[in-house]
Design a protein around this motif. Structure first.
Motif, PDB file in Angstrom:
ATOM      1  N   ASP A   1      28.737   5.930  -3.501  1.00 51.35           N
ATOM      2  CA  ASP A   1      27.503   5.228  -3.131  1.00 51.35           C
ATOM      3  C   ASP A   1      26.840   4.617  -4.361  1.00 51.35           C
ATOM      4  O   ASP A   1      26.398   3.465  -4.341  1.00 51.35           O
ATOM      5  CB  ASP A   1      26.528   6.191  -2.444  1.00 51.35           C
ATOM      6  N   GLN A   2      26.770   5.411  -5.434  1.00 52.27           N
ATOM      7  CA  GLN A   2      26.152   4.921  -6.667  1.00 52.27           C
ATOM      8  C   GLN A   2      26.974   3.783  -7.264  1.00 52.27           C
ATOM      9  O   GLN A   2      26.423   2.798  -7.780  1.00 52.27           O
ATOM     10  CB  GLN A   2      26.038   6.060  -7.685  1.00 52.27           C
ATOM     11  N   ALA A   3      28.295   3.898  -7.185  1.00 55.15           N
ATOM     12  CA  ALA A   3      29.166   2.849  -7.726  1.00 55.15           C
ATOM     13  C   ALA A   3      28.927   1.516  -7.017  1.00 55.15           C
ATOM     14  O   ALA A   3      28.938   0.452  -7.656  1.00 55.15           O
ATOM     15  CB  ALA A   3      30.628   3.268  -7.597  1.00 55.15           C
ATOM     16  N   ARG A   4      28.704   1.564  -5.715  1.00 56.34           N
ATOM     17  CA  ARG A   4      28.422   0.330  -4.977  1.00 56.34           C
ATOM     18  C   ARG A   4      27.116  -0.302  -5.467  1.00 56.34           C
ATOM     19  O   ARG A   4      27.018  -1.530  -5.608  1.00 56.34           O
ATOM     20  CB  ARG A   4      28.369   0.610  -3.477  1.00 56.34           C
ATOM     21  N   GLN A   5      26.128   0.535  -5.746  1.00 60.51           N
ATOM     22  CA  GLN A   5      24.852   0.012  -6.250  1.00 60.51           C
ATOM     23  C   GLN A   5      25.016  -0.617  -7.634  1.00 60.51           C
ATOM     24  O   GLN A   5      24.383  -1.622  -7.957  1.00 60.51           O
ATOM     25  CB  GLN A   5      23.818   1.136  -6.321  1.00 60.51           C
ATOM     26  N   LEU A   6      25.872   0.010  -8.450  1.00 54.86           N
ATOM     27  CA  LEU A   6      26.068  -0.457  -9.824  1.00 54.86           C
ATOM     28  C   LEU A   6      27.134  -1.539  -9.936  1.00 54.86           C
ATOM     29  O   LEU A   6      27.347  -2.083 -11.019  1.00 54.86           O
ATOM     30  CB  LEU A   6      26.474   0.732 -10.719  1.00 54.86           C
ATOM     31  N   GLN A   7      27.828  -1.811  -8.835  1.00 60.41           N
ATOM     32  CA  GLN A   7      28.974  -2.718  -8.834  1.00 60.41           C
ATOM     33  C   GLN A   7      30.042  -2.237  -9.819  1.00 60.41           C
ATOM     34  O   GLN A   7      30.666  -3.036 -10.528  1.00 60.41           O
ATOM     35  CB  GLN A   7      28.537  -4.157  -9.148  1.00 60.41           C
ATOM     36  N   ALA A   8      30.221  -0.918  -9.854  1.00 62.35           N
ATOM     37  CA  ALA A   8      31.279  -0.303 -10.656  1.00 62.35           C
ATOM     38  C   ALA A   8      32.491  -0.076  -9.766  1.00 62.35           C
ATOM     39  O   ALA A   8      32.354   0.313  -8.603  1.00 62.35           O
ATOM     40  CB  ALA A   8      30.791   1.026 -11.233  1.00 62.35           C
ATOM     41  N   ARG A   9      33.670  -0.316 -10.289  1.00 63.51           N
ATOM     42  CA  ARG A   9      34.903  -0.192  -9.509  1.00 63.51           C
ATOM     43  C   ARG A   9      35.534   1.179  -9.735  1.00 63.51           C
ATOM     44  O   ARG A   9      35.845   1.541 -10.877  1.00 63.51           O
ATOM     45  CB  ARG A   9      35.885  -1.300  -9.892  1.00 63.51           C
ATOM     46  N   LEU A  10      35.726   1.916  -8.646  1.00 64.43           N
ATOM     47  CA  LEU A  10      36.304   3.263  -8.715  1.00 64.43           C
ATOM     48  C   LEU A  10      37.488   3.371  -7.756  1.00 64.43           C
ATOM     49  O   LEU A  10      37.468   4.160  -6.812  1.00 64.43           O
ATOM     50  CB  LEU A  10      35.245   4.318  -8.359  1.00 64.43           C
ATOM     51  N   PRO A  11      38.559   2.627  -7.984  1.00 66.36           N
ATOM     52  CA  PRO A  11      39.671   2.640  -7.030  1.00 66.36           C
ATOM     53  C   PRO A  11      40.369   3.989  -6.918  1.00 66.36           C
ATOM     54  O   PRO A  11      40.722   4.413  -5.810  1.00 66.36           O
ATOM     55  CB  PRO A  11      40.620   1.559  -7.576  1.00 66.36           C
ATOM     56  N   VAL A  12      40.589   4.674  -8.039  1.00 65.75           N
ATOM     57  CA  VAL A  12      41.265   5.980  -7.993  1.00 65.75           C
ATOM     58  C   VAL A  12      40.377   7.016  -7.316  1.00 65.75           C
ATOM     59  O   VAL A  12      40.833   7.803  -6.487  1.00 65.75           O
ATOM     60  CB  VAL A  12      41.664   6.432  -9.412  1.00 65.75           C
ATOM     61  N   THR A  13      39.091   6.998  -7.637  1.00 66.05           N
ATOM     62  CA  THR A  13      38.158   7.948  -7.030  1.00 66.05           C
ATOM     63  C   THR A  13      38.123   7.768  -5.518  1.00 66.05           C
ATOM     64  O   THR A  13      38.137   8.750  -4.763  1.00 66.05           O
ATOM     65  CB  THR A  13      36.755   7.755  -7.614  1.00 66.05           C
ATOM     66  N   ALA A  14      38.077   6.520  -5.056  1.00 64.76           N
ATOM     67  CA  ALA A  14      38.056   6.254  -3.617  1.00 64.76           C
ATOM     68  C   ALA A  14      39.335   6.746  -2.951  1.00 64.76           C
ATOM     69  O   ALA A  14      39.303   7.293  -1.839  1.00 64.76           O
ATOM     70  CB  ALA A  14      37.880   4.758  -3.369  1.00 64.76           C
ATOM     71  N   LEU A  15      40.461   6.595  -3.634  1.00 65.51           N
ATOM     72  CA  LEU A  15      41.741   7.037  -3.081  1.00 65.51           C
ATOM     73  C   LEU A  15      41.799   8.558  -2.991  1.00 65.51           C
ATOM     74  O   LEU A  15      42.183   9.120  -1.958  1.00 65.51           O
ATOM     75  CB  LEU A  15      42.886   6.509  -3.947  1.00 65.51           C
ATOM     76  N   VAL A  16      41.390   9.225  -4.068  1.00 66.37           N
ATOM     77  CA  VAL A  16      41.417  10.693  -4.071  1.00 66.37           C
ATOM     78  C   VAL A  16      40.447  11.252  -3.048  1.00 66.37           C
ATOM     79  O   VAL A  16      40.711  12.275  -2.409  1.00 66.37           O
ATOM     80  CB  VAL A  16      41.142  11.241  -5.487  1.00 66.37           C
ATOM     81  N   ASP A  17      39.322  10.583  -2.854  1.00 64.32           N
ATOM     82  CA  ASP A  17      38.386  10.998  -1.813  1.00 64.32           C
ATOM     83  C   ASP A  17      39.082  11.014  -0.455  1.00 64.32           C
ATOM     84  O   ASP A  17      38.890  11.940   0.345  1.00 64.32           O
ATOM     85  CB  ASP A  17      37.187  10.051  -1.796  1.00 64.32           C
ATOM     86  N   GLN A  18      39.901  10.030  -0.179  1.00 64.07           N
ATOM     87  CA  GLN A  18      40.628  10.002   1.087  1.00 64.07           C
ATOM     88  C   GLN A  18      41.713  11.074   1.138  1.00 64.07           C
ATOM     89  O   GLN A  18      41.995  11.627   2.204  1.00 64.07           O
ATOM     90  CB  GLN A  18      41.229   8.607   1.305  1.00 64.07           C
ATOM     91  N   PHE A  19      42.298  11.389   0.000  1.00 55.37           N
ATOM     92  CA  PHE A  19      43.263  12.492  -0.036  1.00 55.37           C
ATOM     93  C   PHE A  19      42.561  13.809   0.313  1.00 55.37           C
ATOM     94  O   PHE A  19      43.121  14.653   1.021  1.00 55.37           O
ATOM     95  CB  PHE A  19      43.916  12.599  -1.412  1.00 55.37           C
ATOM     96  N   TYR A  20      41.327  13.974  -0.181  1.00 62.25           N
ATOM     97  CA  TYR A  20      40.560  15.183   0.164  1.00 62.25           C
ATOM     98  C   TYR A  20      40.206  15.185   1.654  1.00 62.25           C
ATOM     99  O   TYR A  20      40.137  16.256   2.275  1.00 62.25           O
ATOM    100  CB  TYR A  20      39.302  15.292  -0.688  1.00 62.25           C
ATOM    101  N   ALA A  21      40.009  14.014   2.236  1.00 60.56           N
ATOM    102  CA  ALA A  21      39.783  13.942   3.682  1.00 60.56           C
ATOM    103  C   ALA A  21      41.020  14.447   4.421  1.00 60.56           C
ATOM    104  O   ALA A  21      40.907  15.138   5.446  1.00 60.56           O
ATOM    105  CB  ALA A  21      39.457  12.508   4.096  1.00 60.56           C
ATOM    106  N   ASP A  22      42.207  14.130   3.906  1.00 64.18           N
ATOM    107  CA  ASP A  22      43.446  14.651   4.496  1.00 64.18           C
ATOM    108  C   ASP A  22      43.480  16.175   4.424  1.00 64.18           C
ATOM    109  O   ASP A  22      43.893  16.846   5.383  1.00 64.18           O
ATOM    110  CB  ASP A  22      44.666  14.090   3.762  1.00 64.18           C
ATOM    111  N   VAL A  23      43.048  16.723   3.287  1.00 63.75           N
ATOM    112  CA  VAL A  23      43.032  18.181   3.123  1.00 63.75           C
ATOM    113  C   VAL A  23      42.072  18.806   4.135  1.00 63.75           C
ATOM    114  O   VAL A  23      42.364  19.852   4.738  1.00 63.75           O
ATOM    115  CB  VAL A  23      42.646  18.577   1.677  1.00 63.75           C
ATOM    116  N   GLN A  24      40.918  18.177   4.344  1.00 64.65           N
ATOM    117  CA  GLN A  24      39.985  18.673   5.356  1.00 64.65           C
ATOM    118  C   GLN A  24      40.637  18.677   6.740  1.00 64.65           C
ATOM    119  O   GLN A  24      40.477  19.627   7.502  1.00 64.65           O
ATOM    120  CB  GLN A  24      38.724  17.819   5.373  1.00 64.65           C
ATOM    121  N   THR A  25      41.388  17.621   7.049  1.00 63.73           N
ATOM    122  CA  THR A  25      42.089  17.541   8.334  1.00 63.73           C
ATOM    123  C   THR A  25      43.115  18.662   8.470  1.00 63.73           C
ATOM    124  O   THR A  25      43.375  19.161   9.575  1.00 63.73           O
ATOM    125  CB  THR A  25      42.784  16.171   8.477  1.00 63.73           C
ATOM    126  N   MET A  26      43.677  19.090   7.353  1.00 69.72           N
ATOM    127  CA  MET A  26      44.639  20.206   7.338  1.00 69.72           C
ATOM    128  C   MET A  26      43.942  21.557   7.517  1.00 69.72           C
ATOM    129  O   MET A  26      44.605  22.590   7.576  1.00 69.72           O
ATOM    130  CB  MET A  26      45.416  20.212   6.017  1.00 69.72           C
TER     131      MET A  26
END
Length: 296
Positions: free
Chosen positions: A251-276
């Motif tokens: 959320d903060q990155a969007r406000q700052l226009q900072a690019r966090l491609p790896v962080t966004a990807l790992v966040d989705q990997f953690y969503a997979d872990v939650q699904t598990m």
């Protein structure tokens, strides 16, 4: 002239707050605690001798310093500026410190609310996990004025090995976001490395013994590789908490226009872990996800 701190309120006795408040009590401070689950507050008082109270407001009455360590932005608002919040019981000249990992915007809003009441404020998220809290070895990243930080730093060193002022209010939270961004990439890299070693038929423990002495070494490697190899994750910093933190970062990155491609990807990997079903597994459980994907 700054007043001495002898009475403190501690709001939130979770896996972090419980031992942190304990360190203060062992230093001879008068510690007044509040926890949403009353039994936890009662148990803490029985163990450490401080008093427990039914609301944050009552816990904070007469306190020179109130410390907050709860779950998220909404929890912080409830225990600070709510009708029974800490600010309602605090006197002018006292201090509020928020250890919760929360948004920088909330820290800035709390700073304003405190200034209106002539109360000092420091946002002070921590890193080091439950083990760091229990051992008094947390890293504490602070935002606030030089004067408020100077008053509170001696208290924070009772459970912090590194206590650093990073700038104005909100700077502590921004620094914690950097911390979580770096951890996300590190843990995914470690998980991939161990998964690769396993698939290649290497002795994972020997691999770690070799590469940990070089540029690949990290806290995560040193402290998590054994449980990762053993596929044990019922410990440590929960995936649910990490996703909350990474949501704040993104959320903060969007406000700052900072690019966090790896962080966004790992966040989705953690969503997979939650699904598990791994919401309460340690963040290093990213390796279990890779093992599961490899079997499909």
């Amino acid at each position: 002239m700054s007043q001495s701190i002898s009475t403190v309120a501690f709001i939130g006795l979770g896996v972090m707050g419980y031992p942190m408040a304990g360190h203060l009590a062992r230093q001879g401070l008068n510690v007044r605690v509040y926890n949403r689950t009353v039994a936890k507050a009662q148990a803490w008082s029985q163990e450490h001798g401080g008093s427990h109270h039914p609301t944050p407001r009552e816990a904070s009455e007469g306190a020179d310093l109130a410390l907050i360590c709860v779950g998220n932005d909404d929890d912080v608002r409830e225990v600070t500026i709510g009708p029974e919040g800490a600010l309602a019981g605090m006197a002018a000249g006292s201090l509020l410190v928020d250890h919760t990992t929360a948004s920088a915007g909330l820290a800035e809003a709390l700073d304003v609310a405190c200034r209106e009441r002539n109360i000092g404020f420091v946002d002070a998220p921590v890193s080091g996990g439950q083990q760091g809290a229990e051992n008094g070895a947390l890293t504490i990243m602070c935002g606030g004025s030089d004067a408020d930080f100077a008053r509170v730093k001696p208290l924070l060193t009772h459970y912090g090995k590194a206590v650093t002022l990073m700038g104005v209010a909100g700077s502590g939270q921004l620094t914690k976001m950097v911390n979580q961004i770096c951890i996300a990439g590190l843990v995914q890299g470690l998980a991939e490395g161990l998964h690769f070693a396993e698939q290649a038929g290497l002795d994972q423990q020997r691999v770690i013994e070799v590469i940990s002495k070089g540029a690949a070494g990290s806290w995560q490697m040193e402290n998590r590789h054994k449980t990762m190899i053993a596929d044990e994750y019922e410990h440590g910093f929960a995936v649910d908490w990490m996703r909350k933190d990474l949501g704040i970062c993104l959320d903060q990155a969007r406000q700052l226009q900072a690019r966090l491609p790896v962080t966004a990807l790992v966040d989705q990997f953690y969503a997979d872990v939650q699904t598990m079903g791994g919401g309460r597994w340690d963040t290093s459980s990213l390796l279990r996800r890779l093992r599961a994907v490899g079997k499909t």
